[in-house]
Motif scaffolding. Structure first.
Motif, PDB file in Angstrom:
ATOM      1  N   LEU A 456       0.845  -1.207   0.000  1.00  0.00           N
ATOM      2  CA  LEU A 456       0.000   0.000   0.000  1.00  0.00           C
ATOM      3  C   LEU A 456       0.880   1.256   0.000  1.00  0.00           C
ATOM      4  CD1 LEU A 456      -2.757  -0.915   2.648  1.00  0.00           C
ATOM      5  CD2 LEU A 456      -3.142  -0.564   0.201  1.00  0.00           C
ATOM      6  N   LEU A 457       1.897   1.233   0.860  1.00  0.00           N
ATOM      7  CA  LEU A 457       2.790   2.393   0.948  1.00  0.00           C
ATOM      8  C   LEU A 457       3.548   2.572  -0.367  1.00  0.00           C
ATOM      9  CD1 LEU A 457       4.078   1.877   4.599  1.00  0.00           C
ATOM     10  CD2 LEU A 457       2.560   3.708   3.813  1.00  0.00           C
ATOM     11  N   GLY A 458       3.919   1.448  -0.990  1.00  0.00           N
ATOM     12  CA  GLY A 458       4.597   1.505  -2.291  1.00  0.00           C
ATOM     13  C   GLY A 458       3.722   2.181  -3.337  1.00  0.00           C
ATOM     14  N   TRP A 459       2.429   1.862  -3.298  1.00  0.00           N
ATOM     15  CA  TRP A 459       1.501   2.484  -4.262  1.00  0.00           C
ATOM     16  C   TRP A 459       1.362   3.985  -3.972  1.00  0.00           C
ATOM     17  CZ3 TRP A 459      -3.477   4.727  -3.952  1.00  0.00           C
ATOM     18  CH2 TRP A 459      -4.111   4.916  -5.192  1.00  0.00           C
ATOM     19  N   LEU A 460       1.292   4.342  -2.692  1.00  0.00           N
ATOM     20  CA  LEU A 460       1.157   5.763  -2.322  1.00  0.00           C
ATOM     21  C   LEU A 460       2.379   6.578  -2.757  1.00  0.00           C
ATOM     22  CD1 LEU A 460      -0.390   5.479   1.268  1.00  0.00           C
ATOM     23  CD2 LEU A 460      -1.535   6.268  -0.806  1.00  0.00           C
ATOM     24  N   ARG A 461       3.554   5.936  -2.756  1.00  0.00           N
ATOM     25  CA  ARG A 461       4.785   6.653  -3.127  1.00  0.00           C
ATOM     26  C   ARG A 461       4.775   7.105  -4.584  1.00  0.00           C
ATOM     27  NH1 ARG A 461       7.385   2.607  -0.060  1.00  0.00           N
ATOM     28  NH2 ARG A 461       7.861   3.421   2.009  1.00  0.00           N
ATOM     29  N   ASN A 462       3.855   6.561  -5.405  1.00  0.00           N
ATOM     30  CA  ASN A 462       3.760   7.002  -6.800  1.00  0.00           C
ATOM     31  C   ASN A 462       3.259   8.440  -6.930  1.00  0.00           C
ATOM     32  OD1 ASN A 462       4.528   4.513  -8.116  1.00  0.00           O
ATOM     33  ND2 ASN A 462       2.565   3.683  -7.454  1.00  0.00           N
ATOM     34  N   PHE A 463       2.593   8.951  -5.890  1.00  0.00           N
ATOM     35  CA  PHE A 463       2.099  10.330  -5.968  1.00  0.00           C
ATOM     36  C   PHE A 463       3.304  11.283  -5.981  1.00  0.00           C
ATOM     37  CE2 PHE A 463      -2.524  10.527  -5.612  1.00  0.00           C
ATOM     38  CZ  PHE A 463      -2.824   9.200  -5.374  1.00  0.00           C
ATOM     39  N   THR A 464       3.349  12.157  -6.997  1.00  0.00           N
ATOM     40  CA  THR A 464       4.477  13.089  -7.071  1.00  0.00           C
ATOM     41  C   THR A 464       4.255  14.268  -6.122  1.00  0.00           C
ATOM     42  OG1 THR A 464       3.402  14.024  -9.013  1.00  0.00           O
ATOM     43  CG2 THR A 464       5.195  12.480  -9.411  1.00  0.00           C
ATOM     44  N   VAL A 465       2.980  14.586  -5.887  1.00  0.00           N
ATOM     45  CA  VAL A 465       2.626  15.607  -4.894  1.00  0.00           C
ATOM     46  C   VAL A 465       1.576  14.975  -3.983  1.00  0.00           C
ATOM     47  CG1 VAL A 465       1.681  17.923  -4.522  1.00  0.00           C
ATOM     48  CG2 VAL A 465       2.953  17.410  -6.633  1.00  0.00           C
ATOM     49  N   ALA A 466       1.725  15.146  -2.689  1.00  0.00           N
ATOM     50  CA  ALA A 466       0.739  14.555  -1.766  1.00  0.00           C
ATOM     51  C   ALA A 466      -0.619  15.216  -1.982  1.00  0.00           C
ATOM     52  CB  ALA A 466       1.194  14.745  -0.333  1.00  0.00           C
ATOM     53  N   PRO A 467      -1.707  14.439  -1.955  1.00  0.00           N
ATOM     54  CA  PRO A 467      -3.043  15.045  -2.046  1.00  0.00           C
ATOM     55  C   PRO A 467      -3.263  16.009  -0.876  1.00  0.00           C
ATOM     56  CG  PRO A 467      -3.142  12.638  -2.252  1.00  0.00           C
ATOM     57  CD  PRO A 467      -1.749  12.976  -1.815  1.00  0.00           C
ATOM     58  N   LYS A 468      -4.240  16.910  -1.066  1.00  0.00           N
ATOM     59  CA  LYS A 468      -4.591  17.847   0.008  1.00  0.00           C
ATOM     60  C   LYS A 468      -5.008  17.097   1.264  1.00  0.00           C
ATOM     61  CE  LYS A 468      -6.942  21.300  -2.457  1.00  0.00           C
ATOM     62  NZ  LYS A 468      -8.152  22.077  -2.675  1.00  0.00           N
ATOM     63  N   MET A 469      -5.747  16.017   1.055  1.00  0.00           N
ATOM     64  CA  MET A 469      -6.153  15.174   2.181  1.00  0.00           C
ATOM     65  C   MET A 469      -6.284  13.733   1.696  1.00  0.00           C
ATOM     66  SD  MET A 469      -6.774  14.811   5.324  1.00  0.00           S
ATOM     67  CE  MET A 469      -6.783  16.516   5.889  1.00  0.00           C
ATOM     68  N   THR A 470      -5.799  12.811   2.527  1.00  0.00           N
ATOM     69  CA  THR A 470      -5.939  11.388   2.244  1.00  0.00           C
ATOM     70  C   THR A 470      -6.857  10.792   3.298  1.00  0.00           C
ATOM     71  OG1 THR A 470      -3.797  11.224   1.169  1.00  0.00           O
ATOM     72  CG2 THR A 470      -4.692   9.178   2.078  1.00  0.00           C
ATOM     73  N   PHE A 471      -7.961  10.233   2.848  1.00  0.00           N
ATOM     74  CA  PHE A 471      -8.926   9.602   3.748  1.00  0.00           C
ATOM     75  C   PHE A 471      -8.604   8.112   3.802  1.00  0.00           C
ATOM     76  CE2 PHE A 471     -11.057  13.215   1.708  1.00  0.00           C
ATOM     77  CZ  PHE A 471     -11.389  13.958   2.828  1.00  0.00           C
ATOM     78  N   ILE A 472      -8.338   7.613   4.995  1.00  0.00           N
ATOM     79  CA  ILE A 472      -8.021   6.193   5.146  1.00  0.00           C
ATOM     80  C   ILE A 472      -9.321   5.454   5.428  1.00  0.00           C
ATOM     81  CG2 ILE A 472      -6.731   4.498   6.518  1.00  0.00           C
ATOM     82  CD1 ILE A 472      -4.592   6.672   6.898  1.00  0.00           C
ATOM     83  N   VAL A 473      -9.713   4.591   4.487  1.00  0.00           N
ATOM     84  CA  VAL A 473     -11.004   3.911   4.561  1.00  0.00           C
ATOM     85  C   VAL A 473     -10.801   2.393   4.472  1.00  0.00           C
ATOM     86  CG1 VAL A 473     -12.257   5.869   3.578  1.00  0.00           C
ATOM     87  CG2 VAL A 473     -11.332   4.113   2.038  1.00  0.00           C
ATOM     88  N   HIS A 474     -11.900   1.650   4.505  1.00  0.00           N
ATOM     89  CA  HIS A 474     -11.892   0.208   4.224  1.00  0.00           C
ATOM     90  C   HIS A 474     -10.865  -0.525   5.090  1.00  0.00           C
ATOM     91  CE1 HIS A 474     -11.828  -3.549   1.898  1.00  0.00           C
ATOM     92  NE2 HIS A 474     -12.854  -3.118   1.185  1.00  0.00           N
ATOM     93  N   GLY A 475     -11.030  -0.386   6.427  1.00  0.00           N
ATOM     94  CA  GLY A 475     -10.125  -1.094   7.317  1.00  0.00           C
ATOM     95  C   GLY A 475     -10.719  -1.139   8.708  1.00  0.00           C
ATOM     96  N   GLY A 491       4.574  12.190   4.231  1.00  0.00           N
ATOM     97  CA  GLY A 491       4.268  13.605   4.000  1.00  0.00           C
ATOM     98  C   GLY A 491       2.824  13.847   3.604  1.00  0.00           C
ATOM     99  N   PHE A 492       1.958  12.859   3.787  1.00  0.00           N
ATOM    100  CA  PHE A 492       0.544  13.007   3.438  1.00  0.00           C
ATOM    101  C   PHE A 492      -0.239  13.506   4.656  1.00  0.00           C
ATOM    102  CE2 PHE A 492      -0.225  10.131  -0.445  1.00  0.00           C
ATOM    103  CZ  PHE A 492       1.095  10.161  -0.840  1.00  0.00           C
ATOM    104  N   ALA A 493      -1.179  14.418   4.429  1.00  0.00           N
ATOM    105  CA  ALA A 493      -2.145  14.779   5.474  1.00  0.00           C
ATOM    106  C   ALA A 493      -3.216  13.691   5.477  1.00  0.00           C
ATOM    107  CB  ALA A 493      -2.759  16.135   5.170  1.00  0.00           C
ATOM    108  N   THR A 494      -3.570  13.174   6.639  1.00  0.00           N
ATOM    109  CA  THR A 494      -4.508  12.044   6.678  1.00  0.00           C
ATOM    110  C   THR A 494      -5.646  12.288   7.653  1.00  0.00           C
ATOM    111  OG1 THR A 494      -3.314  10.959   8.462  1.00  0.00           O
ATOM    112  CG2 THR A 494      -2.675  10.354   6.222  1.00  0.00           C
ATOM    113  N   THR A 495      -6.715  11.548   7.419  1.00  0.00           N
ATOM    114  CA  THR A 495      -7.791  11.491   8.397  1.00  0.00           C
ATOM    115  C   THR A 495      -8.486  10.141   8.221  1.00  0.00           C
ATOM    116  OG1 THR A 495      -9.810  12.532   9.202  1.00  0.00           O
ATOM    117  CG2 THR A 495      -9.379  12.744   6.874  1.00  0.00           C
ATOM    118  N   VAL A 496      -9.052   9.642   9.334  1.00  0.00           N
ATOM    119  CA  VAL A 496      -9.792   8.381   9.299  1.00  0.00           C
ATOM    120  C   VAL A 496     -11.260   8.731   9.526  1.00  0.00           C
ATOM    121  CG1 VAL A 496     -10.032   6.069  10.288  1.00  0.00           C
ATOM    122  CG2 VAL A 496      -7.778   7.167  10.231  1.00  0.00           C
TER     123      VAL A 496
END
Ligand SMILES: [Zn+2]
Length: 506
Positions: A456-475, A491-496
């Protein structure tokens, strides 16, 4: 006419928020309302009850529905929402459209059977049924209303009987399926006023997608990426998850947050050892398996092991009409396969077929198999957690036989018969009968349709710029708690988000 839409762009989390199941998100702009996913809550009775909670929106005001893939926890409530007034198109890849037909018709049948069983029980034991209905209604009220006690006290008794009705019928499922529209991977398609969607391969099961939504209204443009369920790199047959490099907002699944899968090579080695052992012992190898995805993967690996001469030819019985139907759909969508599977096809091999495999069509033949006395053989049967389906009868027939090996190749949910057996219980109850466990039990954890934490983290590293907000879902909360700090460390801003939470997309 009253203004239907809010003047701000909003996203509502209507499922898979601090749970794995029930995926559903509502995107609202000042011009459109789009539902992304419409999945069923599965698992504990408490979770399942959420399927009965009144919808948080008027389905007749939704313009379109976007579906990532055919699993029930993503598509399972579409007939329900459609029966309640949703009248728009449902978009999915063409492979997903076909697989979803299997899944929803099967789900409707189970709903009808369960309701009929419950009604028979209520006629026989009206008092007990009423107590159960009251308990369920109280729990439902607790989900729906802050003041649960009062809601329960005020609920008229008639209102409880609907819990015995099927959530939807075969007719509802058929009507909903008529709304499905197949689209191609990679083609940006306008799906509602000012809203486009692009489907990118998620590498989870055939047809699965990450959906990139671009929404435009008077407040501006936003790109929202819905990861759907993300597969693992190098899963056989299907392609790897597509890298995504940008997006204003991201919803990312977290099923395996905090966990690492066993390597695939190890899983294949263990599978080969189980086949050889059962062959040598003239025994039976029994593999409970999910009908869509896992079964095709296991058959593929068995065929590869046999072709490589690693294992002897153990006869295979594929005992799941849904898996057989799903395999036919896989065959028709070879265009979705990865390079390895396509190369095998091009060289004249049939990577989805095990030589001499028997498709068991009817339930009588399924039961006769274990009584025939002809051995050795192996069976792949649904469902994957032994909570129903043909696998239950095989387990019942063979659980006391030391020459049978029960091999788990998939996730076992808490509280299921599968989990109980996996944890080494010595006795189980099936159909009210106490049965001693004398068979062998083994587990392989390396076959998974979901990325583990590092993937999952490997896939997230493909983002060249972090999104404004990353919502962590489905867990589940524990997985999300483990995962969130690691996403932040990128370096991602997150919320659950919480269930039914609404956020503004600025
Ligand atoms: Zn899935």
């Amino acid at each position: 006419m009253l203004a239907r839409h809010h003047s701000r762009m909003r996203l509502r989390f209507l499922g898979a928020a601090r749970t794995v199941t029930g995926s559903q998100y509502l995107l609202e702009t000042d011009r459109a309302r789009v539902l992304i996913e419409c999945g069923m809550f599965q698992g504990s009775p408490h979770d399942v009850l959420r399927n009965r909670v009144p919808l948080a929106y008027d389905p007749s005001t939704v313009d379109a529905l976007l579906l990532t893939h055919a699993h029930l926890d993503h598509c399972g409530l579409i007939p329900h929402v459609s029966a309640l007034g949703f009248g728009g198109p449902v978009y999915a890849t063409r492979g997903t459209v076909e697989l979803t037909r299997l899944v929803l018709l099967d789900s409707a049948k189970l709903q009808e059977e369960f309701a009929a069983k419950h009604q028979r029980f209520a006629r026989k034991h009206p008092d007990r049924a009423e107590v159960e209905d009251r308990a369920a209604a109280a729990e439902l009220a607790a989900e729906t209303d802050e003041d649960a006690e009062e809601a329960t006290r005020n609920a008229p008794p008639e209102a409880l009987t609907y819990l015995r009705e099927p959530l939807y019928t075969t007719a509802d499922a058929t009507a909903a399926l008529a709304r499905f529209t197949g689209i191609e991977y990679g083609a940006e398609t306008e799906i509602a006023p000012g809203v486009t969607a692009t489907y990118l391969d998620a590498g989870h099961i055939l047809g699965s997608a990450i959906i990139r939504v671009r929404a435009r209204d008077n407040t501006g443009d936003r790109t929202i990426v819905f990861s759907g369920d993300l597969g693992r790199p190098n899963t056989p047959i299907i392609r790897d998850p597509t890298p995504v490099r940008e997006g204003d907002y991201l919803l990312v699944e977290s099923t395996y947050g905090g966990r690492t899968h066993e390597p695939q090579e190890q899983a294949i080695k263990l599978l080969g050892e189980a086949v050889s052992a059962s062959y040598g012992a003239k025994g039976v190898l029994l593999m409970p398996s999910f009908a869509i995805g896992r079964t095709q993967e296991i058959v593929y690996e068995l065929d590869r092991l046999l072709a490589a001469g690693t294992v002897p030819h153990l006869p295979l019985y594929l005992d799941s009409p849904m898996a057989t139907g799903a395999t036919e759909i896989y065959r028709r969508y070879a265009g979705y396969f990865d390079d390895d599977a396509r190369a095998l096809l091009a060289s004249g091999e049939t990577p989805l077929d095990y030589p001499g495999a028997t498709m068991v069509q009817d339930a009588t033949a399924s039961q006769a198999l274990d009584e025939s006395g002809v051995r050795p053989y192996m069976v792949v049967a649904s469902n994957g957690m032994i909570t129903g389906g043909r696998i239950v009868q095989h387990v019942k027939a063979l659980i006391g036989d030391p020459a049978m090996m029960l091999l788990f190749v998939g996730y076992q949910g808490e509280g299921t018969l599968g989990a109980q057996l996996q944890q080494g219980t010595k006795q189980v109850r099936i159909d009210g009968e106490a049965l001693d466990v004398a068979c062998g039990v083994r587990s392989i954890s390396g076959f998974s349709a979901h990325a583990d934490e590092s993937e999952l983290l490997g896939w997230l590293r493909n983002f060249t710029v972090a999104p404004k907000m990353t919502f962590i879902v489905h867990g589940d909360p524990a997985a999300q708690t483990a995962f969130e700090p690691k996403v932040r460390a990128l370096g991602f801003a997150t919320t659950v988000p919480r269930w039914r939470e609404t956020v503004e997309l600025t």
